[in-house]
Design an enzyme around this catalytic site. Structure first.
Site, PDB file in Angstrom:
ATOM      1  N   ASP A  69     -82.186  34.926 -38.465  1.00 59.42           N
ATOM      2  CA  ASP A  69     -82.878  35.835 -39.523  1.00 59.42           C
ATOM      3  C   ASP A  69     -84.415  35.868 -39.292  1.00 59.42           C
ATOM      4  OD1 ASP A  69     -83.262  32.961 -39.804  1.00 59.42           O
ATOM      5  OD2 ASP A  69     -83.519  33.266 -42.234  1.00 59.42           O
ATOM      6  N   GLU A  89     -81.977  30.966 -42.236  1.00 58.52           N
ATOM      7  CA  GLU A  89     -82.455  29.705 -41.896  1.00 58.52           C
ATOM      8  C   GLU A  89     -83.799  29.565 -42.825  1.00 58.52           C
ATOM      9  OE1 GLU A  89     -85.365  26.491 -41.226  1.00 58.52           O
ATOM     10  OE2 GLU A  89     -85.763  28.539 -40.596  1.00 58.52           O
TER      11      GLU A  89
END
Ligand SMILES: [Zn+2]
Ligand SMILES: [Zn+2]
Length: 395
Positions: A78, A136
């Site tokens: 991400d 994350e």
């Protein structure tokens, strides 16, 4: 084994172009749909049968020709809510979204690891599980969902990498125990009684109470924590009042606590409660503390960290494989480490000569792409060593 270096070199250009692709089209946590699609395509093209996991994540398995252990390798995929200002041709095309933590590189490297290991399948002992984890950068993090959906089924050990700006490209850093802290956050809301700026005696000044709380909270680490321990308390936001002649009735403080053990965490939050309660009582204010407890700390398994370090020595040389002190940043890689033994390594990406000097989460963050080759090679070597290892890994 020179063959590993040669294979990584062969795939280097494609790893770089994948990294640039992900950098150009970053996606926020839980929204990594196109990233997921590209990962699925890349892995399928290798003859693997990847599947979606944890919403926007991906899992894939590579079965070696020989028996051995099952080793998971994790990359987070991400990006951050930030405007990219890297000024390179691959600058983000998605406004307000930026790969400023290096997860674009993590994703590209793990695809590179898969490409390399597929070619080494005949000599691979055991099974490799590729984990592309979403989210994350946010609480509660995608790792927990990956684990919940079975990412670690039959896994004997796990490894992971973070590209790391404060280490120079061409070096790596690992710790044999504490690696990254447990990151918690808190919000303290103080309620007083507002009023006219000229009549303070009729008010309970929430701003002044807040100011006392800010100062007093900073004594927790310095006065209540063993000086040989590692802990941080930082207040990142203090909001109270809007104008010159009104005494505000509310003050809001937002901050973070970093620690490595539950004991230390408890001391910090207990003292926070006592201090805020005492100051508010004295002033006639009331308060509320909202805690948001984040990930556990990343504690490396010494046995696996040593194998990982050896893989780095073969890639970068002993002089460039550094034993580092723990850092107070957090990572949800720790969620996997709570379940299976494993280790996390930093791969240096900084390079002053190339102007790559901006820290992680900075709008001008970039990496020395040479690091992508080093990270890929280190992970391939570690995976081969671990999957063929005869030792028993203990948590
Ligand atoms: Zn980050
Ligand atoms: Zn990160």
């Amino acid at each position: 084994m020179q063959i590993i270096k040669n294979l990584v070199e062969k795939h280097y250009d494609s790893i770089v172009s994948l990294r640039r692709h992900f950098h150009t089209y970053p996606e926020l946590s839980t929204q990594e749909f196109n990233t997921q699609q590209r990962i699925l395509e890349e892995l399928s093209a290798l003859g693997l049968t990847p599947r979606k996991m944890a919403g926007t994540g991906v899992i894939a398995k590579l079965q070696g020709a020989l028996p051995g252990k099952t080793i998971a390798i994790r990359a987070d995929i991400d990006a951050l809510e930030l405007q990219d200002e890297c000024g390179k041709p691959y600058q983000s095309q998605n406004p307000g979204v930026c790969h400023a933590c290096g997860h674009d590189g993590h994703t590209a490297m793990l695809i590179g690891v898969a490409k390399t290991l597929v070619e080494l399948k005949d000599r691979l002992a055991g099974t490799i599980i590729f984990l592309f984890q979403p989210s994350e950068e946010c609480f509660p993090g995608g790792a927990a969902l990956m684990v919940e959906e079975g990412a670690l089924a039959d896994v004997d050990a796990i490894i992971g990498t973070h590209l790391w700006q404060s280490l120079s490209a061409g070096t790596s850093g690992i710790s044999y125990n504490r690696m990254m802290a447990s990151p918690d956050s808190f919000t303290i809301t103080i309620k007083g009684r507002g009023g006219h700026g000229s009549m303070p005696h009729q008010t309970v000044d929430a701003l002044l109470v807040g100011a006392q709380v800010v100062t007093a909270l900073h004594t927790i680490i310095s006065r209540n924590i063993d000086p040989l321990e590692q802990a941080v308390l930082s207040i990142g936001s203090f909001k109270s009042g809007d104008t010159f002649n009104i005494i505000p009735d509310t003050a809001t403080l937002i901050g973070t606590v970093r620690s490595f053990t539950m004991d230390i965490k408890k001391i910090v939050f207990d003292r926070m409660e006592q201090i805020v309660s005492g100051i508010c009582l004295a002033a006639g204010a009331t308060f509320q503390i909202d805690k948001n407890l984040g990930f556990p700390p990343v504690i490396n398994n010494p046995q696996i960290a040593e194998v990982f370090a050896n893989a780095s020595v073969e890639t970068l040389g002993a002089e460039n494989t550094l034993t580092i002190d723990p850092v107070m940043g957090g990572e949800d890689f720790s969620v996997y480490l709570e379940k299976v033994p494993g280790a996390f390594i930093f791969i240096g990406t900084g390079n002053k000569d190339k102007g790559i000097i901006y820290p992680q989460h900075h709008p001008k963050f970039d990496i020395d792409e040479k690091a992508l080759a080093y990270g890929t090679e280190t992970m391939v070597r570690a995976a081969l060593k671990l999957s063929s290892s005869k030792e028993n890994f203990k948590r």
